[in-house]
Write an enzyme that holds these catalytic residues in place. Structure first.
Site, PDB file in Angstrom:
ATOM      1  N   TYR A   1      25.883  26.915  88.273  1.00 22.67           N
ATOM      2  CA  TYR A   1      26.995  27.269  88.589  1.00 22.67           C
ATOM      3  C   TYR A   1      27.269  28.712  88.805  1.00 22.67           C
ATOM      4  CZ  TYR A   1      28.660  22.405  88.455  1.00 22.67           C
ATOM      5  OH  TYR A   1      28.703  21.081  88.634  1.00 22.67           O
TER       6      TYR A   1
ATOM      7  N   GLU B   1      24.056  20.581  91.875  1.00 17.65           N
ATOM      8  CA  GLU B   1      25.361  20.922  91.602  1.00 17.65           C
ATOM      9  C   GLU B   1      25.394  22.650  91.667  1.00 17.65           C
ATOM     10  OE1 GLU B   1      26.989  19.522  87.924  1.00 17.65           O
ATOM     11  OE2 GLU B   1      26.101  17.348  88.376  1.00 17.65           O
TER      12      GLU B   1
ATOM     13  N   GLN C   1      32.820  20.526  93.897  1.00 13.66           N
ATOM     14  CA  GLN C   1      32.619  19.090  94.284  1.00 13.66           C
ATOM     15  C   GLN C   1      33.574  19.014  95.352  1.00 13.66           C
ATOM     16  OE1 GLN C   1      33.500  16.367  90.978  1.00 13.66           O
ATOM     17  NE2 GLN C   1      31.906  17.299  89.836  1.00 13.66           N
TER      18      GLN C   1
ATOM     19  N   GLU D   1      32.593  12.974  91.789  1.00 17.28           N
ATOM     20  CA  GLU D   1      32.463  12.490  90.530  1.00 17.28           C
ATOM     21  C   GLU D   1      33.693  11.701  90.073  1.00 17.28           C
ATOM     22  OE1 GLU D   1      30.974  15.341  87.440  1.00 17.28           O
ATOM     23  OE2 GLU D   1      30.776  13.534  85.953  1.00 17.28           O
TER      24      GLU D   1
ATOM     25  N   ASN E   1      21.212  12.656  85.177  1.00 12.19           N
ATOM     26  CA  ASN E   1      21.837  13.631  85.344  1.00 12.19           C
ATOM     27  C   ASN E   1      21.879  14.893  84.192  1.00 12.19           C
ATOM     28  OD1 ASN E   1      24.115  15.506  86.782  1.00 12.19           O
ATOM     29  ND2 ASN E   1      25.123  14.801  84.782  1.00 12.19           N
ATOM     30  N   GLU E   2      21.570  15.757  84.141  1.00  8.79           N
ATOM     31  CA  GLU E   2      21.309  16.763  83.021  1.00  8.79           C
ATOM     32  C   GLU E   2      20.930  16.236  81.903  1.00  8.79           C
ATOM     33  OE1 GLU E   2      25.118  19.027  83.071  1.00  8.79           O
ATOM     34  OE2 GLU E   2      24.860  19.931  84.931  1.00  8.79           O
TER      35      GLU E   2
END
Ligand code: AHR
Length: 524
Positions: A272, A328, A377, A52, A199-200
């Site tokens: 996460y 992610e 990432q 990103e 995204n999200e």
């Protein structure tokens, strides 16, 4: 009675002796793999990466500019490319993340001097120079031998803007956008293997209700076309955050009613490992066994999450046509003291290597539904593979796990059974070891074993049916302590070492260090 782990399934079996207690006391773990019972293909895309525009993920991590003293090819640093090539990175998700829903691709094409700088309002409010744009990303993908996973702007962009971006990337130089790309140096259409439809969208991507997202997503799924006949392109819709099932239900329900005009091939899951709570507070270094146990216990929850979402997906898609794309995942820890908190800088320890292996094993066991995943990432951000500091570069413990697991890319899953008992710290318990096996395209059998116990080595007595296992040859990753890291001053504190075991007296025995990750090939 004790638990026998078979390919991720927990089965109760009757044992003559209290085997779990014996194994906890350090006796050999009998590990049996059945090469005659192949399962699903472990899609190489579960080893995908995420890069990103965030902190030094792109600028300095990948892009140093053509005039830099750091050795580079067309502005892209050579040391990073070389390191990534060894990972056989299957795809790179770009440009975000939250950044993607505020990214306007036209600012990042054309002559360097004419790029339009913007503010990266998600990540530290720094200036985004847009010197690394579409053509630079595609050059990077080409240099590392990977595939592009491009997230389009659903939040603040329009379907027209995204559709034109796809046209710029994938059309022949016979239309205006294809010609513009050719003028910018790339006559042939690019390959865009995957696009992310936002995204999200439940959060930074626009705080959309599931139904509102579905209506926006359909426009993109319809109009963000692939014009390059030399490729297929898969579309990944926004799905759930962690255990929240609202998006899974709504988006899959919509999919089940799709028609000729739109569709998607993947549903994204973001999760996460924070060790619980938000913002992340667990330390990246200088932590003790409590933090180790909390983080690993949390990361093992990925299995339940996948089951939960897969069950809903099965309801709408029993043939498993739609992939669950965990695009992610990884450890999100307290930021490195003194760093810009908006840059998500964190160290990467042996604990994180173990954590990575556990997640890869979970994805492999769900290979029938999880066909893509992207760790967050790739460079300098969160659980990175690589860290850079100006001209210096180092490989993290997580990098080594990804490199060791390369043989599992597109290999066929093989069931493994073992009974190792549990590792317990205070009131936190989890399996003491984890293992997966696979047959690669050349027919070689690979076994990956993680010893989660940070205090005791684990001895394995390996048995295989459907093949002869006379030798185990590979690499093992262990470290002086669970929080050992690599630094620019000591970049090889955590590095894989060769390991070999030869069968004797009909037994193939492997002894693995505490908190270690090992990958071996079984040879006749
Ligand atoms: O990976 C960092 C951020 O985490 C991403 O931009 C966003 O999608 C997620 O919340």
């Amino acid at each position: 009675m004790h638990r026998l782990l078979i390919a991720g399934l927990s089965v109760m079996v009757i044992a003559a002796a209290p085997a779990a207690a014996a194994n906890d006391a350090g006796q050999s773990v009998v590990l049996t793999l059945d090469a005659g019972k192949p399962g699903a293909t472990i899609d190489r895309h579960i080893f995908g990466q995420f890069a990103e525009h965030l902190g030094h993920g792109i600028y300095e991590g990948i892009w140093v500019g053509k005039g830099s003293k750091i050795p580079n090819t067309r502005g892209i640093r050579n040391d990073v490319v070389k390191a990534l090539k060894a990972l056989h990175v299957p795809d790179v998700r770009w440009p975000g993340g939250c950044f993607a829903d505020e990214y306007h691709w036209r600012r990042g094409i054309g002559p360097a001097g004419k790029r339009q700088a913007a503010v990266n309002s998600n990540w530290g409010g720094v200036v985004e120079p847009n010197t690394f744009g579409t053509d630079e990303f595609m050059d990077f993908i080409h240099q590392i031998g990977s595939e592009a996973y491009v997230s389009v702007n659903v939040g603040s962009g329009s379907p027209a803007e995204a559709a034109e971006w796809l046209e710029y990337m994938t059309s022949a130089p016979t239309d205006a956008l294809g010609r513009e790309r050719a003028r910018n140096g790339h006559k042939e259409p690019y390959k865009v293997a995957f696009i992310g439809l936002g995204n999200e969208s439940w959060s930074c991507g626009g705080s959309m209700s599931p139904d509102f997202y579905v209506s926006q997503m359909k426009l993109h799924a319809r109009f963000d076309r692939n014009f390059n006949p030399a490729q297929t392109m898969q579309r990944v819709a926004v799905g759930p955050s962690g255990g929240d099932t609202e998006y899974t239900e709504a988006v899959m329900k919509a999919w089940s009613k799709k028609d000729w005009s739109w569709g998607f091939e993947g549903l994204s899951l973001h999760n996460y490992t924070t060790g619980g709570g938000w913002p992340p507070v667990h330390k990246a270094t200088g932590f003790g066994e409590n933090d180790y146990a909390v983080m690993l216990k949390d990361t093992l929850g990925m299995d339940d999450l996948i089951r939960k979402h897969a069950e809903i997906m099965d309801k709408y898609d029993p043939e498993k046509k739609v992939s669950l794309v965990v695009d992610e995942w990884g450890a999100w820890l307290a930021p490195t003291p003194g760093s810009n908190p908006g840059f998500l800088v964190q160290q990467n320890s042996q604990r994180d290597a173990v954590l990575a292996a556990l997640n890869l094993n979970i994805f492999a066991r769900h290979a029938d539904r999880v066909r893509m995943a992207n760790i967050a990432q790739m460079i300098n951000v969160l659980q990175a593979m690589i860290q850079t500091d100006k001209k210096k570069m180092l490989l993290t413990p997580t990098y080594h796990v990804f490199r060791m697991y390369v043989p599992f890319q597109d290999a066929t899953f093989i069931p493994v059974a073992f009974d190792a008992g549990t590792y317990t710290f205070e009131n936190i318990s989890m399996p003491r070891v984890d293992a997966v096996a696979a047959r690669d395209k050349a027919g070689k059998i690979w076994l990956a074993i993680t010893n989660l116990d940070p205090n005791k080595p684990a001895e394995f007595d390996i048995a295989a049916t459907g093949m002869t296992a006379g030798r185990a040859v590979g690499e093992t990753l262990s470290a002086p302590t669970i929080d050992s890291i690599n630094t620019f001053g000591a970049p090889k504190t955590v590095a894989p070492k060769p390991i070999t075991a030869v069968a004797a007296g009909g037994k193939l025995v492997l002894t693995l260090a505490p908190a270690s990750v090992t990958v071996v090939a079984l040879e006749p």
